[in-house]
Design a protein around this motif. Sequence first.
Motif, PDB file in Angstrom:
ATOM      1  N   GLY A  63     -11.451  -6.004   8.558  1.00  0.00           N
ATOM      2  CA  GLY A  63     -10.304  -6.906   8.682  1.00  0.00           C
ATOM      3  C   GLY A  63      -8.959  -6.219   8.616  1.00  0.00           C
ATOM      4  O   GLY A  63      -7.920  -6.900   8.581  1.00  0.00           O
ATOM      5  N   ALA A  64      -8.925  -4.883   8.586  1.00  0.00           N
ATOM      6  CA  ALA A  64      -7.647  -4.162   8.536  1.00  0.00           C
ATOM      7  C   ALA A  64      -6.871  -4.377   9.832  1.00  0.00           C
ATOM      8  O   ALA A  64      -7.451  -4.562  10.905  1.00  0.00           O
ATOM      9  CB  ALA A  64      -7.893  -2.666   8.312  1.00  0.00           C
ATOM     10  N   THR A  65      -5.545  -4.360   9.738  1.00  0.00           N
ATOM     11  CA  THR A  65      -4.682  -4.500  10.906  1.00  0.00           C
ATOM     12  C   THR A  65      -4.390  -3.126  11.499  1.00  0.00           C
ATOM     13  O   THR A  65      -4.647  -2.091  10.886  1.00  0.00           O
ATOM     14  CB  THR A  65      -3.359  -5.177  10.529  1.00  0.00           C
ATOM     15  OG1 THR A  65      -2.656  -4.332   9.595  1.00  0.00           O
ATOM     16  CG2 THR A  65      -3.604  -6.537   9.889  1.00  0.00           C
ATOM     17  N   TYR A  66      -3.843  -3.135  12.697  1.00  0.00           N
ATOM     18  CA  TYR A  66      -3.437  -1.872  13.315  1.00  0.00           C
ATOM     19  C   TYR A  66      -2.402  -1.151  12.452  1.00  0.00           C
ATOM     20  O   TYR A  66      -2.394   0.079  12.381  1.00  0.00           O
ATOM     21  CB  TYR A  66      -2.850  -2.127  14.702  1.00  0.00           C
ATOM     22  CG  TYR A  66      -3.853  -2.582  15.739  1.00  0.00           C
ATOM     23  CD1 TYR A  66      -5.110  -2.006  15.819  1.00  0.00           C
ATOM     24  CD2 TYR A  66      -3.533  -3.582  16.663  1.00  0.00           C
ATOM     25  CE1 TYR A  66      -6.031  -2.416  16.778  1.00  0.00           C
ATOM     26  CE2 TYR A  66      -4.435  -3.997  17.626  1.00  0.00           C
ATOM     27  CZ  TYR A  66      -5.683  -3.413  17.674  1.00  0.00           C
ATOM     28  OH  TYR A  66      -6.590  -3.811  18.617  1.00  0.00           O
ATOM     29  N   ALA A  67      -1.510  -1.909  11.813  1.00  0.00           N
ATOM     30  CA  ALA A  67      -0.483  -1.302  10.963  1.00  0.00           C
ATOM     31  C   ALA A  67      -1.110  -0.570   9.779  1.00  0.00           C
ATOM     32  O   ALA A  67      -0.675   0.530   9.402  1.00  0.00           O
ATOM     33  CB  ALA A  67       0.497  -2.366  10.475  1.00  0.00           C
ATOM     34  N   GLU A  68      -2.152  -1.183   9.192  1.00  0.00           N
ATOM     35  CA  GLU A  68      -2.819  -0.534   8.058  1.00  0.00           C
ATOM     36  C   GLU A  68      -3.534   0.746   8.496  1.00  0.00           C
ATOM     37  O   GLU A  68      -3.518   1.753   7.782  1.00  0.00           O
ATOM     38  CB  GLU A  68      -3.819  -1.520   7.433  1.00  0.00           C
ATOM     39  CG  GLU A  68      -3.142  -2.675   6.703  1.00  0.00           C
ATOM     40  CD  GLU A  68      -4.136  -3.716   6.239  1.00  0.00           C
ATOM     41  OE1 GLU A  68      -4.060  -4.117   5.075  1.00  0.00           O
ATOM     42  OE2 GLU A  68      -5.001  -4.116   7.050  1.00  0.00           O
ATOM     43  N   VAL A  69      -4.143   0.711   9.672  1.00  0.00           N
ATOM     44  CA  VAL A  69      -4.793   1.924  10.192  1.00  0.00           C
ATOM     45  C   VAL A  69      -3.751   3.003  10.454  1.00  0.00           C
ATOM     46  O   VAL A  69      -3.974   4.189  10.169  1.00  0.00           O
ATOM     47  CB  VAL A  69      -5.588   1.599  11.471  1.00  0.00           C
ATOM     48  CG1 VAL A  69      -6.161   2.873  12.082  1.00  0.00           C
ATOM     49  CG2 VAL A  69      -6.715   0.613  11.173  1.00  0.00           C
ATOM     50  N   ALA A  70      -2.591   2.599  10.996  1.00  0.00           N
ATOM     51  CA  ALA A  70      -1.522   3.576  11.252  1.00  0.00           C
ATOM     52  C   ALA A  70      -1.049   4.214   9.949  1.00  0.00           C
ATOM     53  O   ALA A  70      -0.847   5.446   9.883  1.00  0.00           O
ATOM     54  CB  ALA A  70      -0.357   2.888  11.968  1.00  0.00           C
ATOM     55  N   ASP A  71      -0.871   3.407   8.902  1.00  0.00           N
ATOM     56  CA  ASP A  71      -0.459   3.955   7.601  1.00  0.00           C
ATOM     57  C   ASP A  71      -1.511   4.932   7.064  1.00  0.00           C
ATOM     58  O   ASP A  71      -1.175   5.986   6.505  1.00  0.00           O
ATOM     59  CB  ASP A  71      -0.242   2.820   6.597  1.00  0.00           C
ATOM     60  CG  ASP A  71       0.983   1.983   6.943  1.00  0.00           C
ATOM     61  OD1 ASP A  71       1.839   2.480   7.697  1.00  0.00           O
ATOM     62  OD2 ASP A  71       1.078   0.844   6.464  1.00  0.00           O
ATOM     63  N   TRP A  72      -2.784   4.579   7.234  1.00  0.00           N
ATOM     64  CA  TRP A  72      -3.864   5.441   6.746  1.00  0.00           C
ATOM     65  C   TRP A  72      -3.871   6.778   7.484  1.00  0.00           C
ATOM     66  O   TRP A  72      -3.976   7.843   6.866  1.00  0.00           O
ATOM     67  CB  TRP A  72      -5.197   4.707   6.925  1.00  0.00           C
ATOM     68  CG  TRP A  72      -6.406   5.546   6.641  1.00  0.00           C
ATOM     69  CD1 TRP A  72      -6.843   5.992   5.429  1.00  0.00           C
ATOM     70  CD2 TRP A  72      -7.337   6.049   7.618  1.00  0.00           C
ATOM     71  NE1 TRP A  72      -7.988   6.736   5.575  1.00  0.00           N
ATOM     72  CE2 TRP A  72      -8.312   6.787   6.902  1.00  0.00           C
ATOM     73  CE3 TRP A  72      -7.443   5.934   8.990  1.00  0.00           C
ATOM     74  CZ2 TRP A  72      -9.374   7.415   7.553  1.00  0.00           C
ATOM     75  CZ3 TRP A  72      -8.501   6.548   9.633  1.00  0.00           C
ATOM     76  CH2 TRP A  72      -9.452   7.283   8.916  1.00  0.00           C
TER      77      TRP A  72
END
Length: 650
Positions: free
Chosen positions: A205-214
Amino acid sequence: MSGRLDPPLAPRSGQVLRVLMVCRISTEQQDVKSLADQEAMLRDHLAAAYEGRVDVKVIASRGSGQHLDRVELLEIERLIEGRGFDLVVAEDLARICRRAHAYEICELAQDHGARLIAVNDFVDTARDDWHLGAFFNVFRHEASCRDTSRRIRRSLRNRFAQGGVVQTLVYGYIKPPGAASDADVVKAPEAEAIYDEWFRLLEGGATYAEVADWLNGLGVRPGPACRSATWNIARVRGATLNPILKGERVRNRMIAKRTNKTGRSHNVPAPPEDLLVRHVPHLAFIDPDRYDRVVALIKRRTAKYKAKGLDARKGVSRKRTAFPGQHLTCGICGRLCYYGGHGRADHLICSGARDHRCWNGATVGAGLAARMIARAVLAGVEGMCDFDAALRSELEREVELVEAEQGRTAAGLRRDAAEAARQVDNVVAAMTAAGPSAALVEKLHELEAERERLDFELAELARTPAEPLVLPTKERLRALAGEAFEGLLTDSQEAARLARRLLPRLEVIPYRLCDGEAVEPRAHLTVDLTALVPGTGALEGRLAPLKLELVVDLFEPPQRVAFRERVVELRASGSSEKKVAAQLGLTVTATQRAASLDRLMDEKGLADPYVRMTGPLEDSKRTRRHRHPRYRFEPLAGWSPSDVDGPRAA
């Protein structure tokens, strides 16, 4: 243009032939020497066709001839319309532009007294038969472009099917130098674990923004073709939806479609029969079944954000947005406000807040803002006192200043013309005493051309009459303002352009109700009505009596704010709470809250229930962007918020 022309070239001034040479190459990849080659060829032909003195201006540019909004093309049209040139010459019509617009340029030149010659196309507008030749060559150039496009598409389709056309790749792939096939591409070993965790996050359920931060936290850089060193939402989305991750290369999902008005292309979905798919299992990072399942999950999660039914903005350039789009500026960081605030297509939000560079997260309803701004400006014009006497005095003073500037310009031109004439006499005297020489002859030609240019500018300055300045009455001014702002409510682009002149400053600043609850946007704007007055184009921004400074609420106030003054007035007259509530159509609780707000304002010494915010609030749900790990306040360079609040508009 080789040899003598029929009819021969002749300058309108009788002395110097003024020539506009047009040279163009299509792309940055073409050899810039081609521009010099074109110019040399045109100069040789001109020298063979005309032996007199010439004054040549060269417009050399890089850009597609299909693009009809190029700055250089607009400059060519402006120069032709200015009647400053006797001859426009190019290697062929396609060097000026392509398509039917090239024929229109020929007609434009003929209408404004300029002769247009396209050497290789054998087009000369001084001859009666130029129309057919221009039509034929326009068709020929267009057909050549179409044929070239088809050949390129045919070659690329075949090469893709053979494993070629390996251009840019997303993160995780290594393309060795000289690799011409996808068989030569290999996977980066460290990317295997990255993509596995990437898709695990999306599955959870992660968003693209969360993946980018990771990814940014791990220090992972995007693919080699990416200029940026960090990931953002668009880059994560592009990599995720690229089917090469499951071992498929895809081509022709989109095709370029030309916008005929500008000649520029935009991408649209290609017909299904154009789609090409090539299986490359050795490049798969994710199992195909898992990849398809995750993409389906993402599409299902984001489906609610897509336009429902007919998209009113489909096919409309995002650069031509409805007012107040591209007009409204954030008063905190200085950036433009964009549509799509908090997922609502008709609301604007600071673009800096969207990118976590500003804390101003208040949104503005576009329709409501346009109505309130128009209403406030019309009320401001109506509330103007009798300004005729003051404005006439100001107008006369500004006209005197403009005339003085024009006088100084004319005096400078006369001085330069006299100096050029004196130098011409000196050169003639030197040639008489020492005999003619190549250097003196060339210098004489330069000086005479400069003197003629100065004489031409002086004649143009004297010939241009001053446009009569007509000061309208206050009623007429209000009618003009009403017509202008009525267009803003109909998405008129012409009205939006006029609004840029009428509203040179339009900033949105967040305010908070003094009782600590709502955060709402207000517009701080400057109205310059000079744009509505005929004949004052040169005086915009210089007539103080026609300028208004306003602060406009871009929201509907709550009950306790809207009825506060009326409640206080009725209570002061001796009416009870029940009678006040009945008279205003409110509940007793609503009247009590309005009275409570008024008492709080008295305690704080406020005349306005809303207080301007100067920083983010810890206890507000509308200003929490400063808590995000990516937040870093970065106002635009040189930006400073306005410290002056104009009069409030009801």
